[in-house]
Structures are given as structure tokens and as C-alpha cells.
Write a protein that holds these residues in place. Structure first.
Motif, PDB file in Angstrom:
ATOM      1  N   CYS A   1      -4.605  -0.086   0.349  1.00 40.34           N
ATOM      2  CA  CYS A   1      -5.428  -1.074   1.038  1.00 40.34           C
ATOM      3  C   CYS A   1      -6.822  -0.462   1.218  1.00 40.34           C
ATOM      4  CB  CYS A   1      -4.802  -1.453   2.383  1.00 40.34           C
ATOM      5  SG  CYS A   1      -4.801  -0.134   3.610  1.00 40.34           S
TER       6      CYS A   1
ATOM      7  N   PHE B   1       0.229   4.218   1.093  1.00 39.42           N
ATOM      8  CA  PHE B   1      -0.001   5.147   2.200  1.00 39.42           C
ATOM      9  C   PHE B   1       1.206   5.099   3.136  1.00 39.42           C
ATOM     10  CE2 PHE B   1      -2.101   7.131   5.768  1.00 39.42           C
ATOM     11  CZ  PHE B   1      -2.986   7.997   5.153  1.00 39.42           C
TER      12      PHE B   1
ATOM     13  N   CYS C   1       0.853  -1.191   0.000  1.00 43.47           N
ATOM     14  CA  CYS C   1       0.000   0.000   0.000  1.00 43.47           C
ATOM     15  C   CYS C   1       0.890   1.243   0.000  1.00 43.47           C
ATOM     16  CB  CYS C   1      -0.890  -0.047   1.240  1.00 43.47           C
ATOM     17  SG  CYS C   1      -1.834   1.461   1.567  1.00 43.47           S
TER      18      CYS C   1
ATOM     19  N   CYS D   1       2.235   2.177   5.683  1.00 39.20           N
ATOM     20  CA  CYS D   1       1.371   0.993   5.584  1.00 39.20           C
ATOM     21  C   CYS D   1       2.081  -0.087   4.775  1.00 39.20           C
ATOM     22  CB  CYS D   1       0.044   1.340   4.919  1.00 39.20           C
ATOM     23  SG  CYS D   1      -1.082  -0.075   4.850  1.00 39.20           S
TER      24      CYS D   1
ATOM     25  N   HIS E   1      -7.070   2.537   3.717  1.00 44.99           N
ATOM     26  CA  HIS E   1      -6.502   3.812   3.274  1.00 44.99           C
ATOM     27  C   HIS E   1      -7.193   4.324   2.014  1.00 44.99           C
ATOM     28  CE1 HIS E   1      -2.948   2.767   5.958  1.00 44.99           C
ATOM     29  NE2 HIS E   1      -3.536   3.840   6.455  1.00 44.99           N
TER      30      HIS E   1
HETATM   31 ZN   LIG Z   1      -2.787   0.937   3.599  1.00 42.97          ZN
END
Ligand SMILES: [Zn+2]
Length: 190
Positions: free
Chosen positions: A104, A66, A64, A69, A107
Motif C-alpha cells: 500500500c 507488509f 499488502c 497490513c 508501507h
Molecule cells: Zn500496507
């Protein structure tokens, strides 16, 4: 690099590869000026990326995007950074590697339903602006660092990096001025 595990040693990789069903990723080369290959046009106006493009985007990120993450990339969503326009696909964000990133579900929802903002530059790096205005470039390393033959290099004048440098310089100068004011107001002897 093994999804969900991280970097593995060569002997383990060879053992796993001997039994694996393999798919090879051969991205169409970008033009020298950085423009997408000419055959990319028709697929960029389709909402769902082709399997080949999905694999390229996932291999480029590893998890991911983010910040912080590490949700494994092969099970999560691919998000259009600039939203896709379902009524007129040519006006919205294209379905290409410069506008797609893995997120994900958690997020993905944060990005869609809160005031976090996401951005992506021409070298595919994603970064995020928090509700307080702070900016974070995704993860410390990505598949573009590991598989650098698959992807164009990140430019040193990345806009997020420029902005972070400027912000850091401004913070440093503000701190220096505050320190000088305090020193001027409180001369020795103490
Ligand atoms: Zn994530």
C-alpha cells in the motif's frame, strides 16, 4: 476469495461469477530448476509489469505484503524489491514475479524512505527487517496458499525461516543459561 471481504462460500461465489466480467490467469510454467520461462526475458527489463504479471502477483498476495497490513491488493502499488535501474535495466532488479510485491502507498513510503528493509526469495515470499533488526515474514497466508496450482511451493528451508529458527533457538538457550546462573547463585533452601 473476494477482495476486501476475504473467503466467501461457494454459492455466493457462483452467484457473483454469473454476473462478473471474468479474466483468467494462466502463468507460464516455471522450468523444473526454478528458472523463469524463456519468454519472460524482454518484459523483465521494462519498468511497468504487464497486466498479466500484475494480476499474477496480486493474486499471489491478496493484500499488502507488509506484516499485518490488509490493504486490498487490487488498488495498491506493486513494488520492485530490488530497485529497478532506469539507466541500465539489466543491472537492477528485474520486473518479474520474484521481485515484485504489492505494498500500500503508506508501507511503500516506509520501505522507500526509512530504515525498514525488504527482501524477497525465489519462491516469491516477501519479508521485512525492522530498524531494530527483527525480521517478519509478511502475512500469515497469501494467495499462494489458496491457489497453489498457480505458484511454486514455498521451500521449507526458506532463508527467513532458517534465520527465525536460529534466533529462536539462541534466545531459548540464552534464557536457559540465565535461569541456570540464577539457580546456581540461589540454591535451596530459599
Ligand atoms: Zn500496507
Amino acid at each position: 476469495f473476494l477482495d476486501r471481504h476475504g473467503i466467501i462460500d461457494a454459492d455466493t461465489a457462483r452467484t457473483l461469477l454469473a454476473e462478473a466480467r471474468r479474466t483468467y490467469i494462466h502463468p507460464a510454467p516455471d522450468a523444473p530448476d526454478g528458472s523463469p520461462p524463456p519468454d519472460a526475458d524482454s518484459s523483465t527489463t521494462r519498468y511497468t509489469p504487464s497486466k498479466k504479471l500484475q494480476a499474477l502477483v496480486r493474486a499471489g498476495e491478496l493484500c499488502c505484503t507488509f506484516p499485518g497490513c490488509n490493504a486490498p491488493v487490487w488498488q495498491i502499488d506493486l513494488d520492485h524489491t530490488e530497485p529497478f535501474d532506469h539507466t541500465d535495466p539489466r543491472r537492477g532488479g528485474p520486473t518479474d514475479a520474484r521481485n515484485l510485491k504489492p505494498l500500500c502507498r503508506f508501507h511503500h513510503r516506509i520501505k522507500t524512505f526509512t530504515s525498514w528493509q525488504d527482501h524477497q526469495d525465489e519462491s516469491r515470499t516477501a519479508w521485512f527487517t525492522t530498524p531494530t533488526g527483527h525480521m517478519f515474514v509478511g502475512n500469515a497466508f497469501s494467495g499462494r496458499d489458496l491457489f497453489n496450482k498457480l505458484f511454486p511451493r514455498r521451500s521449507p528451508d526458506h532463508p527467513a525461516r532458517d534465520r527465525l529458527n536460529t534466533q529462536r533457538d539462541n534466545d531459548f538457550r540464552r534464557h536457559q543459561r540465565a535461569e541456570k546462573r540464577w539457580n546456581d547463585a540461589n540454591p535451596p533452601p530459599f
